[in-house]
Design a protein around this motif. Sequence first.
Motif, PDB file in Angstrom:
ATOM      1  N   ILE A 280       0.837  -1.207   0.000  1.00  0.00           N
ATOM      2  CA  ILE A 280       0.000   0.000   0.000  1.00  0.00           C
ATOM      3  C   ILE A 280       0.867   1.251   0.000  1.00  0.00           C
ATOM      4  N   LYS A 281       1.941   1.226   0.784  1.00  0.00           N
ATOM      5  CA  LYS A 281       2.859   2.368   0.827  1.00  0.00           C
ATOM      6  C   LYS A 281       3.516   2.604  -0.526  1.00  0.00           C
ATOM      7  N   GLN A 282       3.893   1.492  -1.181  1.00  0.00           N
ATOM      8  CA  GLN A 282       4.517   1.607  -2.500  1.00  0.00           C
ATOM      9  C   GLN A 282       3.548   2.206  -3.516  1.00  0.00           C
ATOM     10  N   ILE A 283       2.311   1.708  -3.492  1.00  0.00           N
ATOM     11  CA  ILE A 283       1.289   2.224  -4.412  1.00  0.00           C
ATOM     12  C   ILE A 283       1.040   3.710  -4.146  1.00  0.00           C
ATOM     13  N   LEU A 284       0.952   4.081  -2.869  1.00  0.00           N
ATOM     14  CA  LEU A 284       0.736   5.484  -2.499  1.00  0.00           C
ATOM     15  C   LEU A 284       1.899   6.358  -2.968  1.00  0.00           C
ATOM     16  N   SER A 285       3.128   5.857  -2.809  1.00  0.00           N
ATOM     17  CA  SER A 285       4.295   6.645  -3.208  1.00  0.00           C
ATOM     18  C   SER A 285       4.296   6.885  -4.716  1.00  0.00           C
ATOM     19  N   PHE A 286       3.965   5.859  -5.499  1.00  0.00           N
ATOM     20  CA  PHE A 286       3.924   6.030  -6.957  1.00  0.00           C
ATOM     21  C   PHE A 286       2.770   6.958  -7.367  1.00  0.00           C
ATOM     22  N   PHE A 287       1.668   6.883  -6.643  1.00  0.00           N
ATOM     23  CA  PHE A 287       0.533   7.769  -6.930  1.00  0.00           C
ATOM     24  C   PHE A 287       0.920   9.226  -6.676  1.00  0.00           C
ATOM     25  N   MET A 288       1.572   9.481  -5.543  1.00  0.00           N
ATOM     26  CA  MET A 288       1.969  10.850  -5.210  1.00  0.00           C
ATOM     27  C   MET A 288       3.062  11.358  -6.153  1.00  0.00           C
ATOM     28  N   ILE A 289       3.954  10.470  -6.578  1.00  0.00           N
ATOM     29  CA  ILE A 289       4.962  10.845  -7.574  1.00  0.00           C
ATOM     30  C   ILE A 289       4.276  11.253  -8.879  1.00  0.00           C
ATOM     31  N   THR A 290       3.247  10.507  -9.259  1.00  0.00           N
ATOM     32  CA  THR A 290       2.487  10.837 -10.471  1.00  0.00           C
ATOM     33  C   THR A 290       1.858  12.219 -10.368  1.00  0.00           C
ATOM     34  N   ILE A 291       1.204  12.486  -9.233  1.00  0.00           N
ATOM     35  CA  ILE A 291       0.573  13.793  -9.022  1.00  0.00           C
ATOM     36  C   ILE A 291       1.621  14.897  -9.071  1.00  0.00           C
ATOM     37  N   GLY A 292       2.747  14.671  -8.397  1.00  0.00           N
ATOM     38  CA  GLY A 292       3.801  15.677  -8.372  1.00  0.00           C
ATOM     39  C   GLY A 292       4.360  15.967  -9.751  1.00  0.00           C
TER      40      GLY A 292
ATOM     41  N   ILE B 208       2.898  15.560 -12.646  1.00  0.00           N
ATOM     42  CA  ILE B 208       1.875  16.246 -13.453  1.00  0.00           C
ATOM     43  C   ILE B 208       1.810  17.731 -13.077  1.00  0.00           C
ATOM     44  N   ILE B 209       1.836  18.040 -11.784  1.00  0.00           N
ATOM     45  CA  ILE B 209       1.797  19.437 -11.334  1.00  0.00           C
ATOM     46  C   ILE B 209       3.022  20.194 -11.844  1.00  0.00           C
ATOM     47  N   ALA B 210       4.197  19.570 -11.756  1.00  0.00           N
ATOM     48  CA  ALA B 210       5.435  20.220 -12.212  1.00  0.00           C
ATOM     49  C   ALA B 210       5.395  20.495 -13.713  1.00  0.00           C
ATOM     50  N   SER B 211       4.926  19.534 -14.495  1.00  0.00           N
ATOM     51  CA  SER B 211       4.858  19.725 -15.946  1.00  0.00           C
ATOM     52  C   SER B 211       3.826  20.785 -16.325  1.00  0.00           C
ATOM     53  N   PHE B 212       2.718  20.832 -15.579  1.00  0.00           N
ATOM     54  CA  PHE B 212       1.702  21.866 -15.816  1.00  0.00           C
ATOM     55  C   PHE B 212       2.286  23.257 -15.564  1.00  0.00           C
TER      56      PHE B 212
ATOM     57  N   GLY C 157       6.473  29.219 -10.327  1.00  0.00           N
ATOM     58  CA  GLY C 157       7.442  28.776  -9.335  1.00  0.00           C
ATOM     59  C   GLY C 157       6.800  28.029  -8.177  1.00  0.00           C
ATOM     60  N   LEU C 158       5.652  28.530  -7.717  1.00  0.00           N
ATOM     61  CA  LEU C 158       4.939  27.871  -6.614  1.00  0.00           C
ATOM     62  C   LEU C 158       4.497  26.460  -6.999  1.00  0.00           C
ATOM     63  N   LEU C 159       3.849  26.341  -8.176  1.00  0.00           N
ATOM     64  CA  LEU C 159       3.364  25.028  -8.609  1.00  0.00           C
ATOM     65  C   LEU C 159       4.517  24.068  -8.901  1.00  0.00           C
ATOM     66  N   LEU C 160       5.573  24.593  -9.504  1.00  0.00           N
ATOM     67  CA  LEU C 160       6.735  23.751  -9.789  1.00  0.00           C
ATOM     68  C   LEU C 160       7.359  23.240  -8.492  1.00  0.00           C
TER      69      LEU C 160
ATOM     70  N   GLY D 114       5.110  20.451  -7.074  1.00  0.00           N
ATOM     71  CA  GLY D 114       5.259  19.219  -7.837  1.00  0.00           C
ATOM     72  C   GLY D 114       6.575  18.517  -7.558  1.00  0.00           C
ATOM     73  N   CYS D 115       7.685  19.267  -7.640  1.00  0.00           N
ATOM     74  CA  CYS D 115       9.006  18.677  -7.380  1.00  0.00           C
ATOM     75  C   CYS D 115       9.115  18.194  -5.935  1.00  0.00           C
ATOM     76  N   GLY D 116       8.546  18.960  -5.007  1.00  0.00           N
ATOM     77  CA  GLY D 116       8.596  18.581  -3.601  1.00  0.00           C
ATOM     78  C   GLY D 116       7.897  17.262  -3.333  1.00  0.00           C
ATOM     79  N   LEU D 117       6.740  17.043  -3.970  1.00  0.00           N
ATOM     80  CA  LEU D 117       6.007  15.784  -3.800  1.00  0.00           C
ATOM     81  C   LEU D 117       6.807  14.613  -4.369  1.00  0.00           C
ATOM     82  N   VAL D 118       7.388  14.823  -5.535  1.00  0.00           N
ATOM     83  CA  VAL D 118       8.171  13.751  -6.166  1.00  0.00           C
ATOM     84  C   VAL D 118       9.358  13.360  -5.280  1.00  0.00           C
TER      85      VAL D 118
END
Length: 293
Positions: free
Chosen positions: A9-21, A23-27, A117-120, A123-127
């Motif tokens: 579950i932790k692994q799945i959560l980590s990959f999910f949060m990396i995905t969100i991060g 996406i936010i950084a690229s946006f 800068g804020l969104l980037l 995103g990077c922080g979550l990753v």
Amino acid sequence: MSKIKNKNIKQILSFFMITIGAIIASFALECFLIPNTILDGGITGISIILSKVSIFPMSILIIILNIPFMYVGYKNMGKNFLIKAIYSMIIYSISLHFFANISEITDQMLLATVYGGLLLGVGCGLVIRFGGCLDGTESIAIVISKEFPVSVGQIILLINLLIYTVAGIIFGIDRALYSLLTYIITFKVIDFVSEGLEQAKAALIITKNGETISKEIYKRLGRTTTKLEGQGLISGEKDILYCVMTRIEVPELRRIAEEIDDSVFITITDISEIIGNHIKSTRKIKKIEKKHL
């Protein structure tokens, strides 16, 4: 069985949060910064410059330019780091390609700088917080910081200043200054989200397999540990390990401890200052050994 389930579950959560991060950084890049020729630092910044002066898309350049840096990261941080780093960059690249077809949010330079800068940073922080990596220069910075008395943040700042200097020559000094302001905002937000790239952490590890964990920490992270002996009220004799590292190395420490001892107990605390010589690499240990010979 429940421990394996929790680990999955932790692994799945980590990959999910990396995905969100990612996406936010690229946006942030494609919808705020790049349309206004505001650069990020590191490999992303180099990719933006090359995409502006060549026919190659930035999403492809990021993956190609990061390959040698990922190899260095793998050699020094291990397979788990490599898997998450590759996954991060694939999601990052795909998202950049997708958002490249969306119109910019604003053409006001100050708004693009601040909100991009804020969104980037978010995103990077979550990753980073969940063990991923969007920029290979972080791997190189960690390796260099283990060999020399320079922090990860200082190394990354130096690399980025060189990139912004080139940007100033090509795109104009105003774009370089806006890019530098974006970097400052982004780094501060990363510091808030992931507690910083170069901020020192102190790990106190209570285990029954102190020697094995110590060797594995040194093997994977290049960090030495101080071993103490302890006595638990119920659990009896225990080894107590003390180790200092950077924030980005904490996920790997957690994996090492959990792989070796399923009853391990770890506390992680912030360090505001380090006084004295902290041994961080094989080279420094050899120098110390030579002095005693």
